[in-house]
Design a protein around this motif. Sequence first.
Motif, short mmCIF file in Angstrom:
data_model
loop_
_atom_site.label_atom_id
_atom_site.label_comp_id
_atom_site.label_asym_id
_atom_site.label_seq_id
_atom_site.Cartn_x
_atom_site.Cartn_y
_atom_site.Cartn_z
N TYR A 79 0.67 -1.05 0.07
CA TYR A 79 -0.07 0.07 0.09
C TYR A 79 0.66 1.30 -0.04
O TYR A 79 0.39 2.38 -0.43
CB TYR A 79 -0.93 -0.05 1.25
CG TYR A 79 -1.80 -1.04 1.35
CD1 TYR A 79 -2.53 -1.58 0.11
CD2 TYR A 79 -1.68 -1.85 2.22
CE1 TYR A 79 -3.39 -2.74 0.44
CE2 TYR A 79 -2.65 -3.09 2.59
CZ TYR A 79 -3.39 -3.60 1.48
OH TYR A 79 -4.30 -4.62 1.55
N ASN A 80 2.03 1.15 0.50
CA ASN A 80 2.80 2.36 0.65
C ASN A 80 4.18 2.35 -0.56
O ASN A 80 5.02 3.06 -0.52
CB ASN A 80 3.43 2.69 1.97
CG ASN A 80 4.61 1.47 2.28
OD1 ASN A 80 4.48 0.40 1.76
ND2 ASN A 80 5.54 1.72 3.02
N HIS A 81 3.63 1.84 -1.59
CA HIS A 81 4.71 1.60 -2.52
C HIS A 81 4.99 2.85 -3.28
O HIS A 81 6.33 3.04 -3.56
CB HIS A 81 4.25 0.62 -3.56
CG HIS A 81 3.51 1.14 -4.70
ND1 HIS A 81 4.08 1.44 -6.12
CD2 HIS A 81 2.38 1.32 -5.08
CE1 HIS A 81 3.15 1.98 -6.88
NE2 HIS A 81 1.99 1.61 -6.44
N ASP A 83 5.17 5.69 -1.53
CA ASP A 83 6.21 6.53 -0.79
C ASP A 83 7.63 5.66 -0.80
O ASP A 83 8.64 6.31 -0.87
CB ASP A 83 5.72 6.50 0.62
CG ASP A 83 4.64 7.14 0.88
OD1 ASP A 83 4.51 8.12 0.22
OD2 ASP A 83 3.58 6.79 1.96
N ASP A 102 2.99 -2.02 -7.72
CA ASP A 102 3.89 -2.18 -6.74
C ASP A 102 5.07 -3.18 -6.36
O ASP A 102 5.67 -3.38 -5.78
CB ASP A 102 2.80 -2.40 -5.45
CG ASP A 102 1.77 -3.55 -5.67
OD1 ASP A 102 1.67 -4.04 -6.82
OD2 ASP A 102 1.07 -3.99 -4.53
N THR A 122 7.73 -2.20 3.89
CA THR A 122 6.48 -2.27 3.48
C THR A 122 5.16 -2.06 4.44
O THR A 122 5.45 -2.36 5.65
CB THR A 122 6.21 -3.68 3.01
OG1 THR A 122 6.46 -4.68 3.91
CG2 THR A 122 7.39 -3.59 1.95
N THR A 262 -5.31 6.99 7.93
CA THR A 262 -4.09 6.83 7.18
C THR A 262 -4.42 5.32 6.47
O THR A 262 -3.91 5.16 5.23
CB THR A 262 -3.09 7.00 8.21
OG1 THR A 262 -2.57 8.39 8.44
CG2 THR A 262 -1.60 6.69 7.10
N GLY A 266 -4.66 4.41 2.44
CA GLY A 266 -3.84 3.84 1.87
C GLY A 266 -4.29 2.50 1.19
O GLY A 266 -3.85 1.98 -0.21
N ASP A 518 -3.41 -3.16 9.42
CA ASP A 518 -2.18 -2.05 9.13
C ASP A 518 -1.29 -2.16 10.46
O ASP A 518 -1.94 -1.99 11.65
CB ASP A 518 -2.47 -0.69 8.91
CG ASP A 518 -1.55 0.27 8.69
OD1 ASP A 518 -0.52 0.66 9.39
OD2 ASP A 518 -1.50 0.83 7.46
#
Length: 637
Positions: A79-81, A83, A102, A122, A262, A266, A518
Amino acid sequence: MCGILGAWGPMPEKRAAIGSGCDRMRHRGPDSNGFWEDEAAQIALGHVRLAILDLTEAGHQPMVSHDGRNVLTLNGEIYNHQDLRRRLEREGHMPAWRGHSDTETLVEAVSAWGMERALQETVGMFALALWDRHDRSLYLARDRFGEKPLYYGYAEDAFVFGSELKAMAGLPGFDRRIEPQALALLMHHNYIAAPFSIYAAMRKLMPGTWLRLDGDLLASKALPQPRAYWSAEAVALEAAADPLEFGSDAEAIDALERVMSTAVQGQMLSDVPLGAFLSGGIDSSTIVALMQARGGGQVNTFSIGFDVAAFNEAEHAKAVAAHLGTRHHELYLSAHDALEAVPAVAGIYDEPFADSSQIPTILLARMARRDVTVALSGDGGDELMGGYSRYVRAAAWWARREKLPQALRGPLALGARTVGGAAPLSAMREQAGKLAQVLRAEHSGRFYRQFVSYWKRPEEVVIGASLPPGPFDQASELKFLDHMTWLDTVSYLPDDILVKVDRAAMSVSLETRVPLLDHRVYEFARRLPWHYKNRDGQGKWLLRQLLYRHVPRDLVDRPKKGFGVPLGLWLRGPLKDWAYAMLEPERLKAQGLFHARPILQKWREHQSGRRDWSPHLWGVLMAQAWLDESESWGRGP
């Protein structure tokens, strides 16, 4: 979201075998398939793809890093790829990006940072295999909570791994011997806990771990030792020593809203239609409320209703959806509709699995897939926020034990066990049996294992089996209630709840996401003092306060029903003939897996209406149905 399959080592007709295995899990990835092989190294990777991010060929797998060193096949979402991409660019590792998937981000992160650091950075759910062409070594890894499955072991001289056992079972040399300890776990919990699998030669990779297999281990046919890159236990212990402090309840609610918003934002990242499951309960309603608050149009929500009032929550979900303004979809089912799904259950679940709420979950996933490819769910709230009513009941029993002098616990346990074993069955016998369990338990973990189990002595049901050691056998420094929530987080959550949802959804090519898992939400929740989780006898107190900011209390404040079916009634009615055929004594004797007498005793007591043994019987029935289903695996797609 996808399915992965691979083999390293000698295997006849490897390409064809991997291709056939991928065909058997095409439901996990109907959009495309991929294959990569290095014949000289005897390594082959297969992949079936459900395209969610970057629908172009730039997202095709298996994927080779820009420097040619690493080859990745990935099932999951990072999900934070985006960033991570920006960080790689800032650090000077930016390759010439081929697309915006991703998968590409992760393979480049591994090339830049190494496997362990890449995993630690990750935020996501995943199971992956990565081949390092330079070191000639194979890596496997699984997400922190075990949202995505990953099996591994040896098929003769080849190391094999994959997302589904049914895909692996047709590989040459695959060993189909049943693991008795896995059946013991099934009888005890109605699920098979990792690292065990139903097959003796196969293991599940534990959540939050990775492993590395090199040529020496392969030659010796040894299994590598998994290494933890994240530990739910370590987080729990650190959190207990450093609880959060707030100046007011409003501050605590604000903090929870920030961390959950957050996570939800995401997990709304998608190039395909996205929605959410909505039961009308606290967890799913909070997720949907935060999704809708993010803006960008109406959220698609989905719920199922039943014509049996005690099992129906659809009206509550409809009211929440109307208040939030979602585009709501609902489907009302009769007992006949639900029963029609029963024959499909054994084929959907790779192993015997006996949480009967799998049936409505399958039906819900089928309905949602008509409109979306991704659905968010509210799973995890009970484990994180102390929502299960059993926590309060278990704590009350444990408190009684703690008040007794140590010298009296043994004799009283013996007396209670004698009463508990007496006939006829009665409420007194059940209470005495529980008391005996509490008094005999060396520590809170072993007590809780008995408290939440079905067949208390599975060795009396499974021939030649014993219950293997696991997290329940470990004494803990955590306080009783914190220990219970941690145990559920590392056992019931990954091996029951997440298995149930993943297999049901992927059977219809639907990706599910769980914002409450998360790891940043988990780390926040573990640091919450207990009075934010349970206050004035109300579980998930803080989560409720957050929801009340978006939904009126009277729409969500009601007793929890769960997501079940009237299984006890069905086994005395429309499922009776099917079930008895599965439990027929001669069949059990011929299989050589189960002792027939205790099973048939519970069957007779259930049919008499004196007791509801449906959860115990469902475990045996699902094992029987799975045995029939698995006979055909490997004989074609």
